[in-house]
Design a protein around this motif. Structure first.
Motif, PDB file in Angstrom:
ATOM      1  N   TYR A  44      45.223  45.495 -14.801  1.00  0.00           N
ATOM      2  CA  TYR A  44      44.330  44.644 -15.599  1.00  0.00           C
ATOM      3  C   TYR A  44      43.489  43.766 -14.684  1.00  0.00           C
ATOM      4  O   TYR A  44      42.280  43.681 -14.835  1.00  0.00           O
ATOM      5  CB  TYR A  44      45.131  43.752 -16.560  1.00  0.00           C
ATOM      6  N   GLN A  47      41.080  45.870 -12.709  1.00  0.00           N
ATOM      7  CA  GLN A  47      40.316  46.733 -13.609  1.00  0.00           C
ATOM      8  C   GLN A  47      40.484  48.218 -13.284  1.00  0.00           C
ATOM      9  O   GLN A  47      39.528  48.989 -13.250  1.00  0.00           O
ATOM     10  CB  GLN A  47      38.853  46.308 -13.626  1.00  0.00           C
ATOM     11  N   ILE A  49      41.547  50.721 -15.127  1.00  0.00           N
ATOM     12  CA  ILE A  49      41.814  51.008 -16.530  1.00  0.00           C
ATOM     13  C   ILE A  49      42.449  52.387 -16.727  1.00  0.00           C
ATOM     14  O   ILE A  49      43.320  52.553 -17.578  1.00  0.00           O
ATOM     15  CB  ILE A  49      40.522  50.856 -17.364  1.00  0.00           C
ATOM     16  N   SER A  70      38.898  47.962 -21.121  1.00  0.00           N
ATOM     17  CA  SER A  70      38.061  47.632 -19.967  1.00  0.00           C
ATOM     18  C   SER A  70      37.308  46.328 -20.197  1.00  0.00           C
ATOM     19  O   SER A  70      37.246  45.454 -19.315  1.00  0.00           O
ATOM     20  CB  SER A  70      37.078  48.770 -19.705  1.00  0.00           C
ATOM     21  N   ALA A  73      39.830  43.349 -20.104  1.00  0.00           N
ATOM     22  CA  ALA A  73      40.267  43.074 -18.729  1.00  0.00           C
ATOM     23  C   ALA A  73      39.175  42.367 -17.937  1.00  0.00           C
ATOM     24  O   ALA A  73      39.444  41.449 -17.165  1.00  0.00           O
ATOM     25  CB  ALA A  73      40.677  44.370 -18.029  1.00  0.00           C
ATOM     26  N   ALA A  74      37.924  42.776 -18.129  1.00  0.00           N
ATOM     27  CA  ALA A  74      36.809  42.199 -17.383  1.00  0.00           C
ATOM     28  C   ALA A  74      36.433  40.808 -17.871  1.00  0.00           C
ATOM     29  O   ALA A  74      35.988  39.973 -17.081  1.00  0.00           O
ATOM     30  CB  ALA A  74      35.594  43.123 -17.472  1.00  0.00           C
TER      31      ALA A  74
END
Length: 136
Positions: A44, A47, A49, A70, A73-74
């Protein structure tokens, strides 16, 4: 991205190359449920993914929302991981649980996600099955 000599984001006090990096890069597999949980936290933060999809219990992989995960997480700044307890999930077990807290900044506010995660081993490989958010 982090270098192999940077501290591992999972908080193990090892470098990324000595800890979760080989799992994230596909060079080796986690031997325990806790190692998998720690490496998923790193995925995470960094990133990675596709690693999250690959380590999800096989029957759930087809429904994995790559774009949604994604984006989530970003959008968050991951600040730390605390493993509070684990039960089973060792090298000879087929199932285990890990209770953890993952801290992150979201919209300028520090958040803590506390979860009891269930892991299962299939064909010698650990997978994340499901998590149950825990109240404090």
């Amino acid at each position: 991205m982090s270098a192999a000599t940077d501290p591992c984001p999972c908080g193990s006090q090892k470098t990324l190359g000595e800890c979760c990096g080989p799992f994230l890069d596909g060079e080796s597999l986690p031997l325990t449920a806790e190692q998998l949980m720690r490496s998923r936290y790193c995925a995470y933060k960094l990133q990675k993914i596709e690693y999250l999809r690959e380590t999800l219990w096989p029957k759930y992989q087809a429904r994995f929302d790559h774009f949604g995960v994604s984006r989530w997480a970003a959008e968050n700044h991951w600040t730390g991981l605390k493993v509070l307890s684990s039960e089973k999930g060792g090298t000879t077990d087929r199932q285990g649980t890990v209770l953890f807290e993952a801290s992150y900044l979201s919209c300028g506010t520090l958040q803590v996600h506390r979860e009891m995660s269930l892991f299962r081993k299939k064909s010698g490989r650990w997978y994340y099955v499901e998590g149950l958010a825990q109240d404090f």
